[in-house]
Design a protein around this motif. Structure first.
Motif, PDB file in Angstrom:
ATOM      1  N   ARG A 130       6.909 -79.741 -89.809  1.00 54.45           N
ATOM      2  CA  ARG A 130       7.225 -79.299 -90.756  1.00 54.45           C
ATOM      3  C   ARG A 130       6.588 -80.034 -91.988  1.00 54.45           C
ATOM      4  N   ARG A 131       6.594 -81.426 -91.179  1.00 54.69           N
ATOM      5  CA  ARG A 131       6.153 -82.216 -92.519  1.00 54.69           C
ATOM      6  C   ARG A 131       5.312 -82.687 -92.535  1.00 54.69           C
ATOM      7  N   THR A 133       2.696 -80.117 -92.594  1.00 51.84           N
ATOM      8  CA  THR A 133       1.284 -79.117 -92.792  1.00 51.84           C
ATOM      9  C   THR A 133      -0.334 -79.899 -93.572  1.00 51.84           C
TER      10      THR A 133
END
Length: 149
Positions: A130-131, A133
């Motif tokens: 998620r971090r 991207t």
């Protein structure tokens, strides 16, 4: 001596009253055991305990009561497993399906021993993904730069 006779008579009267009430209590217990709960049929263990009361078989009643307690424990464990499986299914449907489809597979014992570690790694991996991207780094640098202006 009269006082002792009076006390003895009262004790005998009390014992007689308890003896007179005992069949009523037993009948009440028997009825409660035969009455279904939650709209279902009474458990076989409850019916067996009721039968033991009716037959005044204290040894069998004790045995049936133990069987009823064990059935209750099994049902409690079954419901707890269903709740836990539902939680797993919401978080990881594939894992839940594998658990139910291959529940008797002996490799699950080893797998479940390391489940907590695997779950932690999966959570950390999802966090990192998620971090990471595209453009996230530039966005954070922009935010950092605007704070120091």
């Amino acid at each position: 001596m009269a006082w002792q006779d009076f006390a003895d008579a009262l004790a005998a009267l009390s014992d007689r009253r308890a003896a007179d009430e005992a069949p009523i209590r037993l009948a009440t217990w028997e009825e409660q055991l035969c009455t279904p709960s939650e709209g279902s049929r009474p458990a076989p263990e409850k019916l067996a305990a009721a039968h033991a009361i009716r037959e005044q078989d204290t040894e069998r009643y004790s045995k049936e009561l133990d069987a009823w307690r064990e059935a209750h424990r099994r049902e409690h464990r079954r419901r707890r497993c269903a709740v836990l499986l539902d939680s797993v299914r919401r978080a990881h449907p594939l894992l839940a399906d594998q658990l139910t489809d291959d529940a008797n597979d002996p490799t699950w014992e080893k797998r479940l021993d390391s489940l907590a570690e695997a779950w932690a790694w999966a959570t950390a991996s999802a966090f990192i993904k998620r971090r990471r991207t595209p453009g996230r780094e530039r966005q954070l640098e922009g935010e950092l730069g605007s704070v120091f202006k």
